[in-house]
Design a protein around this motif. Sequence first.
Motif, short mmCIF file in Angstrom:
data_model
loop_
_atom_site.label_atom_id
_atom_site.label_comp_id
_atom_site.label_asym_id
_atom_site.label_seq_id
_atom_site.Cartn_x
_atom_site.Cartn_y
_atom_site.Cartn_z
N SER A 1 0.72 -1.17 0.13
CA SER A 1 -0.21 -0.48 -0.13
C SER A 1 0.65 1.36 0.09
CB SER A 1 -0.77 -0.48 1.22
OG SER A 1 -0.15 0.11 2.29
N ASP A 2 0.02 2.14 -0.33
CA ASP A 2 1.40 3.63 -0.62
C ASP A 2 3.17 3.22 -1.28
OD1 ASP A 2 -0.73 4.89 0.36
OD2 ASP A 2 -0.37 4.74 2.19
N GLY A 3 2.73 1.91 -2.04
CA GLY A 3 4.09 1.73 -2.08
C GLY A 3 5.37 1.02 -1.73
N GLU A 4 4.36 0.44 -0.30
CA GLU A 4 4.79 -0.34 0.43
C GLU A 4 4.53 -1.59 0.03
OE1 GLU A 4 7.88 1.01 2.40
OE2 GLU A 4 7.59 2.29 1.09
N PRO A 5 5.34 -2.46 0.29
CA PRO A 5 5.32 -3.64 0.94
C PRO A 5 4.11 -4.28 2.01
CG PRO A 5 7.50 -3.71 0.64
CD PRO A 5 7.07 -2.07 0.59
N ALA A 6 2.70 -4.79 1.92
CA ALA A 6 2.24 -4.70 2.95
C ALA A 6 1.41 -6.43 3.29
CB ALA A 6 0.79 -3.90 2.56
N GLY A 7 1.14 -7.23 4.30
CA GLY A 7 0.77 -7.97 3.84
C GLY A 7 1.26 -9.06 5.22
N VAL A 8 0.24 -10.48 5.37
CA VAL A 8 0.49 -11.15 6.75
C VAL A 8 2.10 -11.56 6.53
CG1 VAL A 8 0.64 -12.93 7.97
CG2 VAL A 8 -1.36 -11.90 6.92
N GLU A 9 2.92 -11.57 5.49
CA GLU A 9 4.30 -12.24 5.17
C GLU A 9 5.20 -11.11 6.00
OE1 GLU A 9 5.23 -15.78 2.50
OE2 GLU A 9 4.65 -13.79 1.65
N VAL A 10 4.91 -10.12 5.12
CA VAL A 10 5.86 -8.89 5.85
C VAL A 10 5.42 -8.21 7.15
CG1 VAL A 10 5.44 -6.02 5.12
CG2 VAL A 10 5.51 -7.30 3.39
N GLU A 11 3.69 -8.02 7.53
CA GLU A 11 4.03 -8.34 9.24
C GLU A 11 5.18 -9.41 9.80
OE1 GLU A 11 -0.03 -8.45 10.39
OE2 GLU A 11 -0.47 -6.87 8.86
N LEU A 12 4.98 -10.49 9.72
CA LEU A 12 5.79 -11.54 9.93
C LEU A 12 7.29 -10.97 9.89
CD1 LEU A 12 3.82 -14.41 8.49
CD2 LEU A 12 4.15 -13.99 11.21
N VAL A 13 7.56 -11.09 9.08
CA VAL A 13 9.02 -10.12 8.66
C VAL A 13 9.50 -9.23 9.85
CG1 VAL A 13 11.60 -9.83 7.14
CG2 VAL A 13 9.07 -11.52 6.39
N GLN A 14 8.28 -8.47 9.92
CA GLN A 14 8.95 -6.65 10.28
C GLN A 14 8.95 -7.50 12.21
OE1 GLN A 14 5.56 -4.81 9.69
NE2 GLN A 14 6.55 -3.36 7.90
N GLU A 15 8.32 -8.60 12.30
CA GLU A 15 7.99 -8.70 13.27
C GLU A 15 9.49 -9.68 14.03
OE1 GLU A 15 6.12 -13.04 15.40
OE2 GLU A 15 4.68 -11.20 15.28
N PHE A 16 10.03 -10.18 13.50
CA PHE A 16 10.92 -10.71 13.07
C PHE A 16 12.09 -10.39 13.51
CE2 PHE A 16 14.94 -13.10 11.31
CZ PHE A 16 15.22 -14.20 12.14
N ALA A 17 12.11 -9.05 12.01
CA ALA A 17 13.76 -8.34 12.66
C ALA A 17 13.33 -7.39 13.67
CB ALA A 17 13.10 -7.13 11.68
N LYS A 18 12.22 -7.07 14.08
CA LYS A 18 11.99 -6.18 15.63
C LYS A 18 12.73 -7.15 16.98
CE LYS A 18 9.18 -3.74 18.69
NZ LYS A 18 7.98 -3.50 18.76
N SER A 19 12.24 -8.76 17.07
CA SER A 19 12.82 -9.77 17.31
C SER A 19 14.40 -9.86 17.88
CB SER A 19 11.76 -11.04 17.35
OG SER A 19 12.75 -11.56 16.86
N ILE A 20 15.03 -9.32 17.13
CA ILE A 20 16.20 -9.71 15.86
C ILE A 20 17.46 -8.21 16.44
CG2 ILE A 20 16.70 -12.58 15.51
CD1 ILE A 20 17.55 -11.51 12.40
N ALA A 21 16.14 -7.48 16.28
CA ALA A 21 16.81 -5.97 16.60
C ALA A 21 17.22 -5.93 15.07
CB ALA A 21 18.29 -5.78 17.82
N ALA A 22 16.75 -6.16 14.45
CA ALA A 22 17.16 -6.03 12.56
C ALA A 22 16.63 -4.78 11.68
CB ALA A 22 17.19 -7.06 11.65
#
Length: 123
Positions: free
Chosen positions: A1-22
């Motif tokens: 949305s608005d040119g940015e990736p969106a969706g369930v997989e994106v949410e899962l990756v964002q959550e994972f990245a946050k968990s490993i401070a990436a």
Amino acid sequence: SDGEPAGVEVELVQEFAKSIAAEIDRDHGMEAELFDALEHFELDMMIGGVKEDTPWSKHVGLTGAYVTFPPPRDELRDEKHVMAVAPGENAFLVQLEKRLLGREAEILEMLDEESAEEDEVQP
């Protein structure tokens, strides 16, 4: 949305990245180009409807299937979806799999909510 990736997989990756401070750097391209970049350690991870039976499975690391689309789920029939990582990144893969393990029901629910939202937007 608005040119940015969106969706369930994106949410899962964002959550994972946050968990490993990436931080997430996004790269877009054709599937073959992205898998080639992953195989040559130019990317750490790839998502986007990657299926367990991908022909790239011998060249990159794959998580176990984190969600299976059972029939009759639109055109997606009994497809086991995975995430791909650079080959030999075992510690990274284990951390990712721990975040995905046992969450299939939750992920299917997220997909249902996403689908319902898309249906509301379309006339």
